[in-house]
Scaffold this active site. Structure first.
Site, PDB file in Angstrom:
ATOM      1  N   HIS A 139      24.092 -24.965  16.802  1.00 16.92           N
ATOM      2  CA  HIS A 139      25.139 -24.001  17.140  1.00 16.92           C
ATOM      3  C   HIS A 139      24.479 -22.854  17.900  1.00 16.92           C
ATOM      4  CE1 HIS A 139      29.145 -22.102  16.635  1.00 16.92           C
ATOM      5  NE2 HIS A 139      28.422 -21.006  16.810  1.00 16.92           N
ATOM      6  N   CYS A 140      24.938 -22.635  19.118  1.00 19.29           N
ATOM      7  CA  CYS A 140      24.311 -21.646  19.987  1.00 19.29           C
ATOM      8  C   CYS A 140      25.159 -20.374  20.040  1.00 19.29           C
ATOM      9  CB  CYS A 140      24.135 -22.221  21.394  1.00 19.29           C
ATOM     10  SG  CYS A 140      23.318 -21.091  22.551  1.00 19.29           S
ATOM     11  N   ALA A 141      24.589 -19.282  19.551  1.00 14.22           N
ATOM     12  CA  ALA A 141      25.313 -18.014  19.560  1.00 14.22           C
ATOM     13  C   ALA A 141      25.535 -17.498  20.978  1.00 14.22           C
ATOM     14  CB  ALA A 141      24.545 -16.974  18.748  1.00 14.22           C
TER      15      ALA A 141
END
Length: 292
Positions: A139-141
């Site tokens: 999951h890439c912020a």
């Protein structure tokens, strides 16, 4: 928990605005420094035209790839999905949370206790998104989204074009940064925009960062591995999804060379390569699943 997830999402959107801000000052710095050179004539005009043309081309590809990652669903488990196994055997399997076996390395059925449904191979639950993601990498912020089966190629292209664009900005602003850092020296062009120094510094950091991430994911693609699966591979010397560099590459980028550098797939690739849909993945026939 919900509050933490909300804060995480808000922080992600702040990061997007930060990237857009850095992109804006970088664009202003390069255009302000090289724009006047277009009418200077001679080699100065050719240099200015080349840099500005490359800047705009890379910027278009960077933004296209970036927003493709942001707004493309990485892929989730279709409602009522069932694995392609022997139907008679499948009907005898218990479907309770405690009795259904998990699998990723041994080929057995995988079950998500959070979503209460069966999962395809290489699928993982994301606690930020609150759902199972097909071939989840992480999951890439920075994109406020998961990177999974349906947008992993776009993420790689985003890193690739980010490295090229930031490197171009660094190289083009280097003479002006040196001039600003040297006492009593000024560049030939009158006046240096105040955005030159911060644009140079921020793009240097981003270029090095994107290069590091790009190298990491190139190595993962070469072995047909996600970031999460890289930890699983430490427990075994065999990896059933490693089909060789060529096939591994095609499972991410497709076979149509015209689309390799575009955040899109051809219809032919989507129909011929099941891995691009995120539900089925070929494995090495020489590996017995019971040995994994």
């Amino acid at each position: 928990m919900a509050c933490n997830l909300l804060e995480f999402a808000m922080f992600g959107w702040i990061e997007i605005l930060l990237l857009l801000f850095i992109g804006s000052i970088s664009y202003h710095a390069v255009v302000a420094n090289y724009g006047p050179g277009l009418i200077a004539g001679g080699l100065d005009s050719l240099l200015a035209f080349t840099i500005l043309m490359l800047l705009h081309c890379l910027l278009v590809m960077l933004l296209w790839s970036y927003f493709s990652v942001v707004f493309t669903d990485p892929g989730c488990v279709p409602p009522g999905w069932r694995p392609a196994v022997d139907e008679e055997q499948f009907d005898t399997l218990p479907l309770t949370m405690t009795e259904v076996p998990a699998y990723s390395e041994n080929g057995r059925i995988q079950y998500c206790r959070m979503c209460n449904h069966l999962k395809p191979p290489r699928c993982n639950h994301c606690y930020v998104c609150g759902r199972c993601i097909l071939k989840m990498d992480h999951h890439c912020a920075w994109v406020v989204n998961c990177v999974g089966a349906l947008n992993y190629k776009y993420y790689l292209l985003f890193l690739f074009y980010a490295f090229l664009e930031t490197s171009l900005v660094v190289l083009s602003l280097l003479p002006y940064y040196i001039a600003l850092s040297s006492e009593g020296e000024t560049p030939e062009t009158p006046g240096i925009p105040a955005t030159s120094a911060p644009a140079f510094g921020s793009n240097l950091v981003l270029a090095l960062s994107s290069l590091g991430f790009l190298i990491k994911h190139i190595l993962l693609v070469a072995t047909n591995t996600t970031s999460l699966e890289a930890y699983e591979k430490k427990t075994t010397s065999k990896w059933q999804y490693d089909l060789g560099r060529k096939e591994n590459f095609e499972q991410v980028f497709g076979m149509d060379k015209k689309y390799w550098f575009l955040p899109a797939y051809s219809k032919e690739d989507l129909s011929k390569i099941p891995a691009l849909q995120g539900l089925e993945y070929p494995s090495r026939p020489d590996l017995d699943m019971q040995e994994l």
